[in-house]
Design a protein around this motif. Sequence first.
Motif, PDB file in Angstrom:
ATOM      1  N   PHE A 219       0.833  -1.201   0.000  1.00 47.09           N
ATOM      2  CA  PHE A 219       0.000   0.000   0.000  1.00 47.09           C
ATOM      3  C   PHE A 219       0.873   1.259   0.000  1.00 47.09           C
ATOM      4  O   PHE A 219       0.623   2.205  -0.749  1.00 47.09           O
ATOM      5  CB  PHE A 219      -0.912  -0.007   1.231  1.00 47.09           C
TER       6      PHE A 219
ATOM      7  N   ASN B 286       1.272   4.131  -3.110  1.00 42.35           N
ATOM      8  CA  ASN B 286       1.099   5.575  -2.926  1.00 42.35           C
ATOM      9  C   ASN B 286       2.344   6.352  -3.360  1.00 42.35           C
ATOM     10  O   ASN B 286       2.243   7.442  -3.917  1.00 42.35           O
ATOM     11  CB  ASN B 286       0.770   5.881  -1.461  1.00 42.35           C
TER      12      ASN B 286
ATOM     13  N   ASN C   3      -4.733   3.416  -8.813  1.00 45.75           N
ATOM     14  CA  ASN C   3      -5.843   3.971  -8.031  1.00 45.75           C
ATOM     15  C   ASN C   3      -6.849   2.894  -7.641  1.00 45.75           C
ATOM     16  O   ASN C   3      -7.399   2.918  -6.536  1.00 45.75           O
ATOM     17  CB  ASN C   3      -6.535   5.087  -8.815  1.00 45.75           C
TER      18      ASN C   3
ATOM     19  N   ILE D 166      -5.273   0.914  -4.815  1.00 44.01           N
ATOM     20  CA  ILE D 166      -5.279   1.710  -3.578  1.00 44.01           C
ATOM     21  C   ILE D 166      -6.669   1.740  -2.967  1.00 44.01           C
ATOM     22  O   ILE D 166      -6.843   1.593  -1.749  1.00 44.01           O
ATOM     23  CB  ILE D 166      -4.758   3.141  -3.846  1.00 44.01           C
ATOM     24  N   LYS D 167      -7.683   1.916  -3.831  1.00 48.32           N
ATOM     25  CA  LYS D 167      -9.073   1.950  -3.355  1.00 48.32           C
ATOM     26  C   LYS D 167      -9.427   0.652  -2.645  1.00 48.32           C
ATOM     27  O   LYS D 167     -10.075   0.651  -1.584  1.00 48.32           O
ATOM     28  CB  LYS D 167     -10.013   2.190  -4.534  1.00 48.32           C
TER      29      LYS D 167
ATOM     30  N   THR E  76      -7.270  -1.524  -1.306  1.00 45.12           N
ATOM     31  CA  THR E  76      -6.364  -1.824  -0.198  1.00 45.12           C
ATOM     32  C   THR E  76      -6.535  -0.886   1.001  1.00 45.12           C
ATOM     33  O   THR E  76      -6.218  -1.268   2.131  1.00 45.12           O
ATOM     34  CB  THR E  76      -4.890  -1.748  -0.677  1.00 45.12           C
ATOM     35  N   THR E  77      -7.057   0.324   0.777  1.00 41.29           N
ATOM     36  CA  THR E  77      -7.179   1.305   1.860  1.00 41.29           C
ATOM     37  C   THR E  77      -7.926   0.784   3.090  1.00 41.29           C
ATOM     38  O   THR E  77      -7.429   0.924   4.222  1.00 41.29           O
ATOM     39  CB  THR E  77      -7.836   2.603   1.348  1.00 41.29           C
TER      40      THR E  77
ATOM     41  N   TYR F 138      -5.650  -1.598   4.941  1.00 38.60           N
ATOM     42  CA  TYR F 138      -4.542  -0.871   5.568  1.00 38.60           C
ATOM     43  C   TYR F 138      -5.000  -0.198   6.861  1.00 38.60           C
ATOM     44  O   TYR F 138      -4.304  -0.250   7.887  1.00 38.60           O
ATOM     45  CB  TYR F 138      -3.995   0.165   4.583  1.00 38.60           C
ATOM     46  N   GLU F 139      -6.176   0.415   6.811  1.00 37.37           N
ATOM     47  CA  GLU F 139      -6.696   1.096   8.001  1.00 37.37           C
ATOM     48  C   GLU F 139      -7.023   0.106   9.118  1.00 37.37           C
ATOM     49  O   GLU F 139      -6.750   0.363  10.296  1.00 37.37           O
ATOM     50  CB  GLU F 139      -7.936   1.911   7.614  1.00 37.37           C
TER      51      GLU F 139
END
Length: 359
Positions: free
Chosen positions: A18, A22, A39, A42-43, A45-46, A49-50
């Motif tokens: 992640f 970025n 993108n 990332i969408k 995986t976010t 990750y959080e």
Amino acid sequence: MEYNKRLFESLESIAKKFVELNQKLESANLPVSQLTDINRQIKHTTPIYEKFNEYKKLIDNGIQDEKIVSSETDKDLVELAKLELDEIKSKIPTLEEEIKILLLPVDPNNEKNVIVEMRPGAGGDEAGIFVADVFDMYKRYADKQGWKVKIMDISQNSCGYDYIFFNISGEEVYSKMKFESGVHRVQRVPATESKGRVHTSTITVAVLPEFDAVDVKINPADLRIDTYRASGAGGQHVNRTESAVRITHIPTGVVVSCQEGKSQFENRDACMKMLYAKLWQKQEDERNEKISSMRKSQVGTGDRSEKIRTYNYPQNRITDHRIGLTLNKLDQIMQGNLDEIIDQLIADEQTRLMTELKI
């Protein structure tokens, strides 16, 4: 401190990726296709990750509390650490389950728009009428989701539809609409029934993800493109111009047509979208010899004994046979309130995928 160490290691790897994604996104001169792909990753995986950061913080706090309990002499501090440790231990299993759901394999087509094909099955005129009714239900559902519906090709008769092809575009359309593929059975008293008897009819629905040239390669030399005058409503424009388009993919024999657009260009574009979807479907069938045809597995033959869902009008009841769900609110469902059914189908899919997750 007890936690799923294998899961933690997997999450560490995802978190590292992640961060790299970025950093890559900040790089200059990346092609549009690569930016789009980054993108998208990332969408997806976010949220993982959080959740990992939340998970890691709990574990770190738990390890610290265990050290306090085992080495600290201040009784009050030890008591507080024990209370916090108990709370952390109760939270970790729930958080791990939430993370596992986020880690489930994602259908790569979930974010795509769809092309829907609907046809009458068994039941004659009543089946054609029900095609129109279910199409109206999908239009209402799409409106509630903020999606757009566009008819691509249609054949109507005095009672209902012989067939209808339409496109639904918006956010993550396929992720929800894919569950609608199959045979839909209706039980009700037709308007033409003089003795008040309940009839059983069926329609078939096929939901295909919408593709373009990036996903499915087509050699222009393999296409035969015919134009003709559109039929049906439309006034003088329909009668005077050859705006309708039919495209034949010669190597496979796949034929698509469209006459609902205002111009030949618009109809040709719609035809190509349908062709990409059908050729992708054909490729998928060939990749999996156990399934002779994706469309057949989706829609079956239309026989009354085959069904994914039953709409019983006299009892205001709808039953989804795949998950054994029955709701006595058919009138509300037909107004486009499909969320309760779709959400449970998604939950069922997640449950099945969870049994295959090796973490």
